[in-house]
Design an enzyme around this catalytic site. Sequence first.
Site, PDB file in Angstrom:
ATOM      1  N   ASP A 534       0.848  -1.187   0.000  1.00 29.93           N
ATOM      2  CA  ASP A 534       0.000   0.000   0.000  1.00 29.93           C
ATOM      3  C   ASP A 534       0.889   1.243   0.000  1.00 29.93           C
ATOM      4  O   ASP A 534       2.095   1.156   0.229  1.00 29.93           O
ATOM      5  CB  ASP A 534      -0.950  -0.018   1.206  1.00 29.93           C
ATOM      6  CG  ASP A 534      -0.204  -0.152   2.525  1.00 29.93           C
ATOM      7  OD1 ASP A 534       0.525   0.786   2.883  1.00 29.93           O
ATOM      8  OD2 ASP A 534      -0.332  -1.198   3.195  1.00 29.93           O
ATOM      9  N   GLU A 614      22.537 -22.003 -18.875  1.00 27.68           N
ATOM     10  CA  GLU A 614      21.664 -21.093 -18.122  1.00 27.68           C
ATOM     11  C   GLU A 614      22.501 -20.011 -17.433  1.00 27.68           C
ATOM     12  O   GLU A 614      22.081 -18.866 -17.320  1.00 27.68           O
ATOM     13  CB  GLU A 614      20.845 -21.865 -17.102  1.00 27.68           C
ATOM     14  CG  GLU A 614      19.739 -22.680 -17.765  1.00 27.68           C
ATOM     15  CD  GLU A 614      18.775 -23.281 -16.759  1.00 27.68           C
ATOM     16  OE1 GLU A 614      17.574 -23.328 -17.045  1.00 27.68           O
ATOM     17  OE2 GLU A 614      19.237 -23.703 -15.673  1.00 27.68           O
TER      18      GLU A 614
END
Length: 731
Positions: A534, A614
Amino acid sequence: MSIFFNEEKNIFTLQTKNSTYQMKVDEFDFLIHLYYGNKIEQGNMEYLITKTDISFSGNPFEANDRTFSLDVIPQEYSSVGIGDYRISSMNLIEENGCNVFEPKYIGYKIKDGVKKIEGMPYIYDNQDKPKTLEIYLKDKITNIELVLNYTIFYDMDIIARSVTLKNNSNSIIKLNKIMSSCLDFYYKDLEIIHFYGRHAMERMTERRGLPYGITSICSKRGTSSHQHNPSVILCEKNTTEDFGNCYGMALVYSGNFLIEIEKDQLEQIRANIGINPENFSYEVKKGEIFETPQVLITFSNEGLSKLSHNFHKAIRNNICRGKYKLQRRPILINNWEATYFDFDEEKILNIAKQASDLGIEMFVLDDGWFGKRDDDNSGLGDWFVNKNKLKNGLAHLVKNINNMGMKFGIWFEPEMISEDSDLFRKNPDWVVKVPNRNPNKSRNQLVLDMSRKDVRDYLFSCISSILDSANIEYIKWDMNRSICDAFSSVLSKDKQGEFYHRYILGLYELLEKIVVKYPNILLEGCSGGGGRFDIGMLYYFPQIWCSDNTDAIERLEIQYGTSFIYPICSVGSHVSAIPNHQTGRKTNIDTRAIVAMSGSFGYEMDLGIIEKEEKIKVKQQIKEYLKYQSIIHNGLYYRLSEPNSKDWYTAWQFVSEDLKESLLNIVVTKLGPNRLNLNIKLKGLDKNKKYKIQNDKKIYTGDMLMNGGIVLKNPFGDFPAYQLYIKEMEG
Ligand code: GLA
């Protein structure tokens, strides 16, 4: 100028770049809402108010007029017990038990600068030269005053509202409800967009028409919560991402909240937003004041993208603070999903070394480094280094990591306490619980009473001594349960209803002390992922761990919902291992990185155990993120698709503010043979500029890319993703 008062007509007009907000003091001194929406350069919107005789809608005594009713006329802030039967914005009880309150206009002031709210976060001035209008209302019988505060940020189209109550009466009052704002809509049929969810699936998006009656979205969990976000959008039915009128409201508060929207029998719509009145009752003594949290309100006449841009700018520039507010945040590796509680110094150094070799800039040590903490049954509260795991202590570990060329960050969960902890054995009364009742446990833990000064002092001193003991440059501040059993042993019986709000005020006070003492430390908020995402938290933490769900495909929807209100730089997002720990899904490392890059980027896995190819990709991803970070964090963000729609892909785009660069991201979520190629229309470019797309020899104009779109060969494989860099042609 952004605030005008027409003395002859008693009309207040608030102007932002693209919107107008108008209200009027009527002949009986009621403050009436006239208009909020598209900009009206000049004009009095009073003609919109119709007076009409509506049965069973009463009339104020002094009006002596069957066509004048507070139940029908739009109010600026609705009161209680005076004949407006729609949802009220406040409810107070006088000492004699009366809860009728009639606020009438007594004056106003226009001030330079913002409205500061003591002890709570608020939107601050960042060279915007905002002005604040204070409107004073008073109940003439009790003398109790309300101040309605409006701070106007002209360029950002933001109005920050809050309410201050001053008890000028001769006695104590109980405030049972006091919302931060009330917004009445006249002649409008609006839809609501809101963000619901659950742990590891936060901020799902729902859009629907408003039913008759009251729609309420709230939290009573002590935090803003995973279940609902303290923000809402109301829009006209035809509103899309690029077209139409919409209103956004987002609360600058991290505790219990309520958004209630009523569509009444006359199709009038009222939206209230503020502290949840359930479990709230606040004593305000004679001479005292009560301030509500602030709410940021914005209007867009260009659809939802513009509404999001308004919020993104305001939050990024005028809410977030600290060294890292606009600065690039270090790319981090977090050990949580790599080790959980099972680690020692050697394991940590090994993970850090592998990460540093690939170019990662900061190591974050997550849960388990303190007290007796081998699982989630014990240790919270004992913020002292666990020497069984870190045998040479924290300073030694940090030094080693710094020597690898990496910064070091650490996890805390300060608001919590385990029953099996030295802190609990010493201070059992610091726990949130009702005397003689057993408290609820959640994740096996209890909550510390943050309304107590001794608790806050203890936490400040423990956290400070850890931070002072080593070169720590980042904190992840977690909070892993909802609160109940609300009771504080230091509050009198008349004040127990203040507990939840005092908890948040206590938390804000502690966080303020920490950000002031350690201005160079980067703070990341967390509450089981995004359970306290928030604007209040973003005042202390410029970024928040968006979700414990690190599955790239699930994250598409979580990050989509989050993007309506919150800026992309505030979204903590990491590449994690496969099969994913939350869903078991396998997505390739390119797709995982493309999704995680749309935020504050990092990895959360042991990079030592991945394949050689990777590793090469990780190195490449880091280079790419460094190249694109500024567009991602400072550019304008566009949603190009809706997850869960018929689209078989999710796409989103960033455009630099000068419109010279853009980054297009696409993840294919539903594959299928025998389709046409993938065509995506871009947004936000300059229609006349010529652009080049990475790996494409053609030259496009902005017009072509926004109307014809780009075409990509039909994708193949599991959840393939594309990230395309677009740049204006030189010369
Ligand atoms: C929460 C957080 C995770 C991790 C764990 C540690 O769930 O969201 O990222 O820090 O706590 O216990």
